[in-house]
Structures are given as C-alpha cells and as structure tokens.
Write a protein that holds these residues in place. Structure first.
Motif, PDB file in Angstrom:
ATOM      1  N   LEU A 273       0.832  -1.205   0.000  1.00 26.95           N
ATOM      2  CA  LEU A 273       0.000   0.000   0.000  1.00 26.95           C
ATOM      3  C   LEU A 273       0.866   1.254   0.000  1.00 26.95           C
ATOM      4  N   MET A 274       1.923   1.254   0.818  1.00 26.49           N
ATOM      5  CA  MET A 274       2.822   2.405   0.852  1.00 26.49           C
ATOM      6  C   MET A 274       3.532   2.582  -0.486  1.00 26.49           C
ATOM      7  N   ALA A 275       3.911   1.462  -1.119  1.00 33.02           N
ATOM      8  CA  ALA A 275       4.582   1.538  -2.424  1.00 33.02           C
ATOM      9  C   ALA A 275       3.652   2.124  -3.478  1.00 33.02           C
ATOM     10  N   MET A 276       2.377   1.741  -3.431  1.00 27.74           N
ATOM     11  CA  MET A 276       1.403   2.292  -4.371  1.00 27.74           C
ATOM     12  C   MET A 276       1.261   3.801  -4.197  1.00 27.74           C
ATOM     13  N   LEU A 277       1.137   4.235  -2.946  1.00 27.18           N
ATOM     14  CA  LEU A 277       0.990   5.668  -2.674  1.00 27.18           C
ATOM     15  C   LEU A 277       2.265   6.428  -3.059  1.00 27.18           C
ATOM     16  N   ALA A 278       3.421   5.819  -2.830  1.00 24.42           N
ATOM     17  CA  ALA A 278       4.675   6.463  -3.216  1.00 24.42           C
ATOM     18  C   ALA A 278       4.765   6.604  -4.734  1.00 24.42           C
ATOM     19  N   PHE A 279       4.326   5.584  -5.452  1.00 25.54           N
ATOM     20  CA  PHE A 279       4.337   5.646  -6.923  1.00 25.54           C
ATOM     21  C   PHE A 279       3.405   6.741  -7.427  1.00 25.54           C
ATOM     22  N   ILE A 280       2.202   6.812  -6.845  1.00 28.59           N
ATOM     23  CA  ILE A 280       1.247   7.846  -7.241  1.00 28.59           C
ATOM     24  C   ILE A 280       1.813   9.236  -6.963  1.00 28.59           C
ATOM     25  N   THR A 281       2.490   9.383  -5.820  1.00 23.24           N
ATOM     26  CA  THR A 281       3.076  10.676  -5.461  1.00 23.24           C
ATOM     27  C   THR A 281       4.183  11.068  -6.425  1.00 23.24           C
ATOM     28  N   VAL A 282       5.023  10.106  -6.826  1.00 25.78           N
ATOM     29  CA  VAL A 282       6.105  10.384  -7.777  1.00 25.78           C
ATOM     30  C   VAL A 282       5.526  10.824  -9.116  1.00 25.78           C
ATOM     31  N   VAL A 283       4.490  10.129  -9.583  1.00 24.57           N
ATOM     32  CA  VAL A 283       3.833  10.513 -10.839  1.00 24.57           C
ATOM     33  C   VAL A 283       3.248  11.912 -10.726  1.00 24.57           C
ATOM     34  N   ASN A 284       2.647  12.209  -9.566  1.00 24.18           N
ATOM     35  CA  ASN A 284       2.074  13.543  -9.348  1.00 24.18           C
ATOM     36  C   ASN A 284       3.161  14.622  -9.417  1.00 24.18           C
TER      37      ASN A 284
END
Length: 297
Positions: A273-284
C-alpha cells in the motif's frame, strides 16, 4: 607583548565565536523534539512494518508477498480500494472545483459561511458519518423511502459498491474544497474578461487559461484525496461491519481478528500500500514539474 595581553585580546573573539555557534545550534535544538516525535511515530513504525513484512515462520522470506499476489481475495481487496479511491477522488475533485469557482463570485458573508461549514463537515467522519448515512440512505432511510415512494430510486444499496462510493464522495468534497480554495486566488478575474474580448468562450477560458494555472493544485489535491480514501477504515467498517472487501479492512482483520492473527502478512500488505501511494506521489510530482516547465516555456 605579554601573554596576559594576548589572552585578553583573544577572549572576546573566542566568546563571540561560541555565541555564533550557539545561535546556529538553536534551530537544531528546537527541531530536536519534532525529530524524536517523527522518528517514534513515523519512521520507527515504517521500519518495523518493512522488516516484519519479510518474516515468515521466523525466517526471512518473500512468502508473505507471494501469498498476497496469489490470493484472489487479496487482489479483490486492492481492486475495490483503488476503484473507490480513484473514482471518489475524481468526482469529489470535480464537484469541489465547481463549488470553489462559484464561491469566488458570491457575497463574502455567504462565502465565509460555506467555508466554515465545509471546515466543520470535513471533520465529520468515521462512525458518526456511517450512522448518518444509515439514517438517511439506509434500507429504511428517510430519503430512501421518499425516493422509492415516487419511483425515483431503483436497486440502490448503501452497503454495496455504489453506496460506499457515495459515502466516499461525501467526505472527499469538504477536504478538496479546503485544499483548492487558496489555489483559486491565483486566478485573475480580468483574465476571463480579456479572453472574452478576444472572442474566447467560457469553456475556452477554462481549458486554455484557468485549468493550466490550477493544474499543480488540482494534481496535488487529487493525490491527497486518493491517499485519504485508500486509508479510510472506520466509516466503511461501521457501515458494512467489515463485510465489504477493502484493503484496510483486511489489514485490521489480520492484526485484530479473533481466530487468525497474521501481523507479518498485514505488514506486507501495508508495504504494498505504501509503495502504491509512493508511486502515485512520484507521478504527481512529475506531472507538476511538467506543468511548471510548460508555463516557463
């Protein structure tokens, strides 16, 4: 020149250097309590979760992760959480954008009242929010019975996917309004008038001028809304008693269940879950950087 004279000349210099060093250390000393707090309640739990996610039968292994990806039930939980989070964030952001745009054009007293109400409603969540929705939109809810009486409501189920989407959208809108409200100060009312004089229609202005200016704030708000929704637990659990399969309910059941306690498996789910949120944040951040680069060019 005597040694005493040299000592007297050196002492003011040394004392001033000590004072300058202490003045530089003051910010670090004030920051120390926050650093300790941040470590104890942010870094330490994350490190514990990361380490324990690789422990399986008292050995370091990847079995927890393979068990998650091989389980259709776990994949369904991730799918349901992402579906609710993404759609509620997009719809909530769209409604909040329209609301904030309208607030800029109303009387200041009305605007202040709406912002105050939004601030209050953003804190109305968890079990009280679920109870309110049960009373209003439950099987025997007031609005549900009224709409069914006039044939305006079909097979709507508050305790299913669409009912939870309505619940998520409701608590996403106030947060999006509070985050977007300051961003709209970047828009100048004269821009729309100038665009109209040049022959641009309203939708041209929003597409070519307003949305590019607001894009960093919109992207950032969208990420915060997704994170807010994907971590929601109390409202969903109170509404469905844990019968709807989302990832936060699965984590809670693995660490507080009556029969099966698997904290290491819960830790592995949390890491994903943290990896998913980190990926979304990087894309943002990448999209925001591109939008700023486009404005400079």
């Amino acid at each position: 020149m005597s040694s005493s004279t040299l000592t007297q000349q050196a002492s003011p210099t040394s004392s001033s250097s000590i004072k300058s060093r202490l003045s530089k250390l003051k910010p670090a000393l004030w920051l120390a309590p926050f650093a300790v707090f941040f470590y104890l309640f942010q870094l330490a739990p994350m490190i514990w979760v990361l380490v324990n996610s690789f422990i399986y039968d008292d050995e370091f292994a990847l079995d927890n992760y393979s068990e998650i990806f091989d389980s259709a039930f776990m994949m369904q939980a991730f799918s349901n959480s992402l579906w609710l989070s993404i759609w509620s964030s997009i719809i909530g952001l769209a409604i909040a954008t329209l609301l904030v745009s309208s607030l800029r054009r109303v009387d200041s007293k009305i605007r202040d009242g709406v912002v105050a109400f939004t601030n209050m409603s953003s804190n109305f969540s968890g079990v009280p929010l679920a109870f309110a929705f049960i009373i209003i939109l439950g099987t025997n809810g007031a609005i549900t019975l009224l709409l069914k009486q006039y044939g305006l409501l079909g097979d709507f189920d508050l305790y299913g996917k669409w009912g939870l989407l309505v619940l998520y959208i409701y608590f996403q809108i106030p947060l999006a309004v509070l985050l977007l409200y300051p961003a709209f100060d970047a828009l100048n009312d004269d821009w729309q008038a100038a665009a109209a004089l040049l022959g641009a229609k309203t939708w041209h202005y929003w597409l070519k001028v307003a949305l590019p200016v607001l894009s960093p704030a919109l992207f950032g708000t969208l990420i915060i809304l997704i994170a807010n929704a994907i971590g929601a637990y109390a409202s969903v659990f109170a509404l469905t008693s844990g019968n709807y399969n989302i990832i936060t309910v699965r984590i809670a059941s693995l660490v507080s269940g009556d029969l099966f306690l698997e904290p290491n498996l819960a830790a592995a789910i949390s890491v994903i879950l943290m990896a998913m949120l980190a990926f979304i944040t990087v894309v943002n951040q990448w999209l925001i950087a591109k939008s700023y680069a486009g404005k400079k060019n």
